[in-house]
Design a protein around this motif. Structure first.
Motif, PDB file in Angstrom:
ATOM      1  N   LYS A   1       2.141   5.396  17.116  1.00 32.63           N
ATOM      2  CA  LYS A   1       1.850   4.332  18.081  1.00 32.63           C
ATOM      3  C   LYS A   1       0.540   3.632  17.719  1.00 32.63           C
ATOM      4  CE  LYS A   1       0.796   3.651  23.013  1.00 32.63           C
ATOM      5  NZ  LYS A   1       0.702   4.327  24.343  1.00 32.63           N
ATOM      6  N   VAL A   2      -0.437   4.417  17.326  1.00 30.88           N
ATOM      7  CA  VAL A   2      -1.705   3.895  16.815  1.00 30.88           C
ATOM      8  C   VAL A   2      -1.758   4.222  15.326  1.00 30.88           C
ATOM      9  CG1 VAL A   2      -4.221   3.988  16.975  1.00 30.88           C
ATOM     10  CG2 VAL A   2      -2.824   4.277  19.034  1.00 30.88           C
ATOM     11  N   ARG A   3      -2.078   3.234  14.517  1.00 31.68           N
ATOM     12  CA  ARG A   3      -2.027   3.422  13.065  1.00 31.68           C
ATOM     13  C   ARG A   3      -2.894   4.596  12.604  1.00 31.68           C
ATOM     14  NH1 ARG A   3      -1.692  -2.047   9.514  1.00 31.68           N
ATOM     15  NH2 ARG A   3       0.005  -3.105  10.633  1.00 31.68           N
ATOM     16  N   VAL A   4      -2.363   5.332  11.656  1.00 34.84           N
ATOM     17  CA  VAL A   4      -3.065   6.466  11.066  1.00 34.84           C
ATOM     18  C   VAL A   4      -3.011   6.304   9.555  1.00 34.84           C
ATOM     19  CG1 VAL A   4      -3.184   8.962  10.847  1.00 34.84           C
ATOM     20  CG2 VAL A   4      -2.357   7.940  12.984  1.00 34.84           C
ATOM     21  N   ALA A   5      -4.174   6.313   8.914  1.00 31.70           N
ATOM     22  CA  ALA A   5      -4.234   6.178   7.454  1.00 31.70           C
ATOM     23  C   ALA A   5      -3.953   7.521   6.795  1.00 31.70           C
ATOM     24  CB  ALA A   5      -5.602   5.657   7.032  1.00 31.70           C
TER      25      ALA A   5
ATOM     26  N   ALA B   1      -3.890  -0.543  17.077  1.00 34.07           N
ATOM     27  CA  ALA B   1      -2.560  -0.314  17.643  1.00 34.07           C
ATOM     28  C   ALA B   1      -1.494  -0.787  16.673  1.00 34.07           C
ATOM     29  CB  ALA B   1      -2.429  -1.036  18.971  1.00 34.07           C
ATOM     30  N   ASN B   2      -0.466  -0.003  16.506  1.00 32.48           N
ATOM     31  CA  ASN B   2       0.634  -0.357  15.628  1.00 32.48           C
ATOM     32  C   ASN B   2       1.560  -1.348  16.328  1.00 32.48           C
ATOM     33  OD1 ASN B   2       2.127  -0.259  13.267  1.00 32.48           O
ATOM     34  ND2 ASN B   2       2.498   1.942  13.351  1.00 32.48           N
ATOM     35  N   ALA B   3       2.425  -1.978  15.561  1.00 42.31           N
ATOM     36  CA  ALA B   3       3.342  -2.977  16.128  1.00 42.31           C
ATOM     37  C   ALA B   3       4.594  -2.299  16.680  1.00 42.31           C
ATOM     38  CB  ALA B   3       3.709  -4.008  15.063  1.00 42.31           C
TER      39      ALA B   3
ATOM     40  N   ASP C   1       0.811  -1.222   0.000  1.00 38.57           N
ATOM     41  CA  ASP C   1       0.000   0.000   0.000  1.00 38.57           C
ATOM     42  C   ASP C   1       0.842   1.269   0.000  1.00 38.57           C
ATOM     43  OD1 ASP C   1       1.045  -0.029   2.537  1.00 38.57           O
ATOM     44  OD2 ASP C   1      -0.880   0.033   3.582  1.00 38.57           O
ATOM     45  N   GLY C   2       2.158   1.145  -0.161  1.00 41.17           N
ATOM     46  CA  GLY C   2       3.031   2.312  -0.177  1.00 41.17           C
ATOM     47  C   GLY C   2       3.605   2.673   1.167  1.00 41.17           C
ATOM     48  N   SER C   3       3.165   2.012   2.226  1.00 42.36           N
ATOM     49  CA  SER C   3       3.756   2.225   3.553  1.00 42.36           C
ATOM     50  C   SER C   3       4.940   1.274   3.712  1.00 42.36           C
ATOM     51  CB  SER C   3       2.713   1.982   4.647  1.00 42.36           C
ATOM     52  OG  SER C   3       2.327   0.610   4.675  1.00 42.36           O
ATOM     53  N   TYR C   4       5.543   1.268   4.886  1.00 43.46           N
ATOM     54  CA  TYR C   4       6.713   0.425   5.139  1.00 43.46           C
ATOM     55  C   TYR C   4       6.535  -0.293   6.469  1.00 43.46           C
ATOM     56  CZ  TYR C   4       8.977   2.959   1.357  1.00 43.46           C
ATOM     57  OH  TYR C   4       9.285   3.500   0.133  1.00 43.46           O
ATOM     58  N   ALA C   5       7.132  -1.482   6.557  1.00 43.51           N
ATOM     59  CA  ALA C   5       7.148  -2.238   7.798  1.00 43.51           C
ATOM     60  C   ALA C   5       8.489  -1.993   8.485  1.00 43.51           C
ATOM     61  CB  ALA C   5       6.946  -3.723   7.524  1.00 43.51           C
ATOM     62  N   ILE C   6       8.448  -1.360   9.646  1.00 42.78           N
ATOM     63  CA  ILE C   6       9.658  -0.954  10.366  1.00 42.78           C
ATOM     64  C   ILE C   6       9.945  -1.975  11.457  1.00 42.78           C
ATOM     65  CG2 ILE C   6      10.804   0.930  11.570  1.00 42.78           C
ATOM     66  CD1 ILE C   6       9.787   1.645   8.749  1.00 42.78           C
ATOM     67  N   THR C   7      11.184  -2.505  11.447  1.00 41.31           N
ATOM     68  CA  THR C   7      11.564  -3.519  12.419  1.00 41.31           C
ATOM     69  C   THR C   7      12.929  -3.177  13.005  1.00 41.31           C
ATOM     70  OG1 THR C   7      10.342  -5.228  11.223  1.00 41.31           O
ATOM     71  CG2 THR C   7      12.007  -5.964  12.801  1.00 41.31           C
ATOM     72  N   GLY C   8      12.999  -3.148  14.329  1.00 36.37           N
ATOM     73  CA  GLY C   8      14.262  -2.864  14.998  1.00 36.37           C
ATOM     74  C   GLY C   8      14.021  -2.383  16.413  1.00 36.37           C
ATOM     75  N   THR C   9      15.093  -2.123  17.128  1.00 28.78           N
ATOM     76  CA  THR C   9      15.025  -1.660  18.515  1.00 28.78           C
ATOM     77  C   THR C   9      15.762  -0.340  18.661  1.00 28.78           C
ATOM     78  OG1 THR C   9      14.858  -3.900  19.429  1.00 28.78           O
ATOM     79  CG2 THR C   9      15.661  -2.180  20.909  1.00 28.78           C
ATOM     80  N   LYS C  10      15.116   0.618  19.303  1.00 32.67           N
ATOM     81  CA  LYS C  10      15.707   1.914  19.605  1.00 32.67           C
ATOM     82  C   LYS C  10      15.771   2.099  21.118  1.00 32.67           C
ATOM     83  CE  LYS C  10      15.863   3.312  15.233  1.00 32.67           C
ATOM     84  NZ  LYS C  10      17.084   3.722  14.506  1.00 32.67           N
TER      85      LYS C  10
ATOM     86  N   GLN D   1       3.822  -0.243  10.999  1.00 29.96           N
ATOM     87  CA  GLN D   1       3.525   0.519   9.792  1.00 29.96           C
ATOM     88  C   GLN D   1       4.071   1.944   9.911  1.00 29.96           C
ATOM     89  OE1 GLN D   1      -0.505   2.030   8.899  1.00 29.96           O
ATOM     90  NE2 GLN D   1      -0.377   0.897   6.964  1.00 29.96           N
ATOM     91  N   GLY D   2       4.843   2.343   8.906  1.00 30.09           N
ATOM     92  CA  GLY D   2       5.390   3.691   8.871  1.00 30.09           C
ATOM     93  C   GLY D   2       5.363   4.241   7.453  1.00 30.09           C
ATOM     94  N   TYR D   3       5.624   5.545   7.362  1.00 30.30           N
ATOM     95  CA  TYR D   3       5.615   6.212   6.057  1.00 30.30           C
ATOM     96  C   TYR D   3       6.942   6.953   5.876  1.00 30.30           C
ATOM     97  CZ  TYR D   3       0.577   5.445   6.657  1.00 30.30           C
ATOM     98  OH  TYR D   3      -0.657   4.886   6.876  1.00 30.30           O
TER      99      TYR D   3
END
Length: 596
Positions: free
Chosen positions: A235-239, A247-249, A187-196, A275-277
């Protein structure tokens, strides 16, 4: 418990007498920013800081934030949420933000006194809305239209807060090592994975949503910092149409147990396909992040200033009341069993040091805020460019020096109290603990020093430095016949000339040996801060003499400036000697010889 009274008179003096703020704001197009309006804003902000935030400072330190491991939720100390609701209801979150996105559109410089008040009153609480401004700036300048529309309004209104997610367990300043990844979705968004880690206000109970600005790598991104992209991850998904989803992951994994700022949540944040943009261009994330970071660095400088002032106020009050021994020249209060300790030279040395660093630092930092306004709104392009160069040059100085001086001033406050300063009930030990972090986050003092010397001087050929030197020379020329500042002109010119000489000397040595940059950076930074403060003290005295301030106020400025030039400005001599010694004293000892 320590007390706090907003130093409104000095804030107004700096903003309107030293910087001629009202005329400048009108010139720059802020037609609503009149003296009457800004005085009302400052007075109301002072009431909020003194009556709502300051009483919660000790509560936050004692209770701290709590973390529920089962849910990943963070709860703030008692009273913090209610204070935030009052802050939002008062419209304070959007004070200097664009009217287009729900803000009040006041100048950036007008927000600096408010920020100082908040940090002096309750630094830990102030960290929750702190990065919302930086997130707003990053999205405003680098985001897409829909991102600005969807994310900026709730951030400006304070319904959501922002964070800055850079640091990872294996990398701090060297962001080229980061591993967080971003995989494209259909859908043009991105799946962000990692630890900060070390994420200020990464989770809390003040708002329903938190907007994370996250650095991550796209697939097949170039190695190092050139392969970093910036993403907005709620934190909470926004379209894209602004509708709120599930809730976002993204979840807080833990909070840190710290030396100070116990009421501020410092979080480990885990992104598990969240989910991120994308914000801005691929692999150009550092551009957007530096927009956010530079705003935060000036803000942290104000944290050091605010803590210094609160510590000074309490040390001054204690020194006027605490009876101990007699003055060396004979009793000053013969009707009392002993004199108050403010009569003793060493106590006066500590108090005057704090006063000089605080009031000079206030003028220096507020001027940096004004330069942001000039860089965006001045009618002349050359003036805008010079202001931009100057604020870039001054940012590491404001951040590093005001926080280092914050550590110094809170230390002096503890010393004035003696043993009573070391115990918790008087509250100054909390200020000392809280101040220590300000020299570390948003880039340590060493990082600021490298930014100043390596980037702002050598890489950018000293563009902002030249503007600063021009300001000093212009002031000296304009005030050659001004008896009020006659004693300051010659030493100011002399240190500015040495500053220029040292800069050229470092440049020549660095061309032959890059280690010279790192070897000179810290001392060059501190030297720069002391010269800049000398300029602002001379300018403050000149402004006070020309103002309608009472004679006692003018005398206070004159005498403090004399103290600064006599007792603090000579610190430049030690820094100059260290710079001139070169890198050999630092680099010749072998690593294995440190423990022999």
């Amino acid at each position: 418990m320590s007390q706090y009274k907003v130093p409104l008179r000095d804030m107004q003096f700096v903003l309107f007498d030293v910087l001629d703020g009202e005329a400048e704001f009108q010139r720059l197009g802020f037609t609503d920013a009149t003296r009457d309006l800004l005085d009302a804003v400052l007075e109301e902000s002072a009431r909020f800081a003194e009556n709502v935030l300051a009483p919660l400072n000790e509560v936050g330190d004692r209770e701290g934030c709590t973390f529920d491991k089962a849910t990943g939720k963070v709860t703030t100390p008692a009273g913090f949420k209610q204070a935030y609701e009052q802050y939002v209801d008062g419209g304070w979150t959007g004070l200097v933000s664009s009217v287009e996105f729900g803000g009040q559109g006041l100048p950036q410089a007008a927000g600096f006194p408010q920020k100082e008040m908040i940090d002096a009153a309750n630094l830990a609480w102030g960290n929750f809305p702190l990065l919302s401004h930086g997130a707003t700036e990053a999205l405003l300048h680098h985001g897409e239209d829909w991102q600005r529309e969807v994310f900026l309004k709730p951030l400006v209104e304070g319904r959501w807060t922002g964070t800055m997610c850079l640091t990872e367990p294996h990398c701090g300043t060297d962001l080229g090592l980061l591993k967080t990844r971003a995989e494209p979705n259909e859908d043009g968004s991105y799946a962000i994975t990692g630890t900060k880690i070390f994420i200020t206000a990464g989770d809390h109970d003040l708002t329903d949503n938190i907007i994370h600005l996250v650095l991550a790598r796209l697939p097949e991104a170039p190695a190092g910092s050139k392969g970093i992209s910036l993403f907005v991850v709620p934190k909470v998904r926004v379209a894209r149409d602004g509708s709120i989803g599930e809730a976002n992951a993204v979840r807080c994994g833990s909070i840190e147990h710290k030396m100070g700022i116990h009421g501020s949540a410092t979080c480990v944040m885990n992104f598990d396909g969240a989910q991120g943009y994308l914000v801005g261009q691929p692999h150009k994330g550092m551009v957007g992040m530096f927009t956010m970071m530079n705003a935060a660095r000036l803000a942290v400088g104000l944290q050091g200033l605010g803590l210094s002032d609160r510590a000074f106020q309490n040390a001054l009050a204690y020194s006027r009341d605490r009876l101990q021994m007699r003055a060396l020249s004979g009793p000053k209060f013969p009707d009392k069993p002993a004199d108050p300790i403010i009569v003793h030279p060493d106590v006066r040395r500590m108090l005057l040091t704090c006063k000089a660093l605080i009031e000079g630092g206030r003028a220096m930092s507020y001027h940096a805020g004004l330069q942001i306004d000039v860089s965006h709104n001045a009618p002349d392009e050359n003036e805008r460019e010079q202001a931009d160069a100057l604020v870039g040059f001054m940012t590491p100085i404001v951040k590093a020096c005001l926080t280092e001086w914050g550590v110094e001033c809170t230390y002096h406050a503890v010393q004035c109290y003696g043993g009573h300063g070391y115990i918790a009930e008087n509250g100054v030990e909390q200020l000392a603990r809280d101040a220590r972090i300000t020299t570390l986050y948003e880039g340590t003092t060493g990082i600021q020093a490298l930014d100043l010397l390596g980037r702002k001087i050598l890489q950018l050929q000293g563009a902002g430095f030249k503007v600063m030197l021009g300001m000093i020379e212009q002031f000296c020329a304009d005030n050659a016949g001004n008896t009020a500042v006659a004693g300051f002109i010659a030493p100011l010119r002399a240190t500015a000339a040495q500053w220029q000489q040292l800069t050229m000397q470092i440049g020549k040595r660095a061309a032959a040996n890059p280690e010279e940059i790192g070897a000179a950076a810290y001392d060059y930074l501190m030297y720069s801060g002391y010269v800049a403060l000398a300029y602002w003290w001379a300018r403050s005295v000149a402004a006070s003499e020309a103002s309608a301030q009472p004679d006692s106020f003018k005398a206070g400025k004159r005498e403090t400036a004399k103290f600064y030039f006599a007792r603090i400005l000579p610190r430049t001599l030690g820094h100059a000697a260290a710079i001139e010694s070169g890198s050999d004293p630092l680099m010749t000892l072998e690593a294995e010889q440190f423990d022999t």
